[in-house]
Design a protein around this motif. Structure first.
Motif, PDB file in Angstrom:
ATOM      1  N   ARG A  17       0.757   2.498   4.818  1.00 22.06           N
ATOM      2  CA  ARG A  17       1.591   3.186   3.811  1.00 22.06           C
ATOM      3  C   ARG A  17       1.981   4.578   4.296  1.00 22.06           C
ATOM      4  O   ARG A  17       3.069   5.062   3.995  1.00 22.06           O
ATOM      5  N   PRO A  21       8.004   3.671   6.233  1.00 26.06           N
ATOM      6  CA  PRO A  21       8.832   4.379   5.242  1.00 26.06           C
ATOM      7  C   PRO A  21       8.487   3.991   3.800  1.00 26.06           C
ATOM      8  O   PRO A  21       8.146   2.844   3.515  1.00 26.06           O
ATOM      9  N   GLU A  22       8.582   4.969   2.897  1.00 27.32           N
ATOM     10  CA  GLU A  22       8.237   4.768   1.491  1.00 27.32           C
ATOM     11  C   GLU A  22       9.092   3.712   0.802  1.00 27.32           C
ATOM     12  O   GLU A  22       8.694   3.186  -0.235  1.00 27.32           O
ATOM     13  N   THR A  23      10.244   3.405   1.344  1.00 19.69           N
ATOM     14  CA  THR A  23      11.130   2.414   0.726  1.00 19.69           C
ATOM     15  C   THR A  23      10.638   0.986   0.937  1.00 19.69           C
ATOM     16  O   THR A  23      11.217   0.048   0.402  1.00 19.69           O
ATOM     17  N   ILE A  24       9.570   0.823   1.704  1.00 23.12           N
ATOM     18  CA  ILE A  24       9.040  -0.508   2.007  1.00 23.12           C
ATOM     19  C   ILE A  24       7.713  -0.686   1.279  1.00 23.12           C
ATOM     20  O   ILE A  24       6.825   0.162   1.355  1.00 23.12           O
ATOM     21  N   THR A  25       7.568  -1.794   0.572  1.00 24.05           N
ATOM     22  CA  THR A  25       6.337  -2.127  -0.131  1.00 24.05           C
ATOM     23  C   THR A  25       5.279  -2.535   0.881  1.00 24.05           C
ATOM     24  O   THR A  25       5.527  -3.375   1.738  1.00 24.05           O
ATOM     25  N   LYS A  37       8.976  -7.646  -4.213  1.00 25.97           N
ATOM     26  CA  LYS A  37       9.782  -6.448  -3.972  1.00 25.97           C
ATOM     27  C   LYS A  37       9.968  -6.287  -2.469  1.00 25.97           C
ATOM     28  O   LYS A  37       9.014  -6.116  -1.730  1.00 25.97           O
ATOM     29  N   GLN A  75      20.288  -9.772   2.758  1.00 21.40           N
ATOM     30  CA  GLN A  75      20.522  -8.345   3.002  1.00 21.40           C
ATOM     31  C   GLN A  75      21.315  -8.175   4.295  1.00 21.40           C
ATOM     32  O   GLN A  75      21.087  -8.872   5.281  1.00 21.40           O
TER      33      GLN A  75
END
Length: 180
Positions: A17, A21-25, A37, A75
């Motif tokens: 974590r 990157p924070e955008t990845i669970t 998610k 995506q």
């Protein structure tokens, strides 16, 4: 010595974590129902092998971990992005011990993951690595039945008449060592 497998899992997830990157669970063993998610990194322990016995009574194990980089195939650039995330995971685990008493991560493989049926319909790449560690009580399960002990001495302060210069294995060198 490692306290538990849960300690290692938590350290790996928290470490990833911090590096991904924070955008990845990032998680371990999520409940995959109807949705997940995305993008995501999912960590799991896939198998355990015996490790090299440390001779302390502890159990030595080699844990095989897998981290899956998962993307929605719809995506834009998903085929490239899933590979990029797998590479980021590889960089994140390189030389890592996660702040717990385990060996440095040993990378085994990185590649497409087609063997997780619950992830059918997603793009998934897997990074696999190992850590060796000791777990369990540190003890010697056999009693000393000899009644003997090992004494140490350094030449020339050895032999008859110099018994006071010896010390027991595990003790500090005596203060009078080297005095004639």
């Amino acid at each position: 010595m490692l306290d538990s497998l849960g300690q290692l899992h938590a350290a790996i997830v928290n470490g990833l974590r911090q590096k991904i990157p924070e955008t990845i669970t990032v998680g371990a063993y999520p409940e995959i129902e109807r949705s997940l998610k995305l993008p995501a990194v999912l960590v799991e322990l896939s198998e355990i092998d015996p490790g090299e016995d440390p001779g302390t009574g502890e159990t030595a194990l080699i844990a095989h971990f897998q981290a899956r980089a998962i993307f929605d195939p719809a995506q834009k650039n998903a085929e490239l992005l899933v590979r990029e995330l797998a590479a980021q995971i590889a960089v994140a685990i390189t030389h890592e011990t996660w702040g717990v008493p385990v060996s440095v991560a040993q990378m085994l493989q990185i590649g497409e993951d087609a063997f997780k049926p619950e992830l059918d319909g997603y793009l998934s790449w897997m990074v696999e690595w190992t850590h060796q560690f000791n777990i369990g009580p540190q003890n010697w399960p056999w009693p000393d039945s000899t009644g003997l002990c090992i004494l140490l001495g350094i030449y020339p302060e050895t032999g008859a008449g110099k018994e006071d210069k010896y010390w027991q294995l595990g003790d500090a060198v005596p203060e009078n060592w080297g005095e004639s």
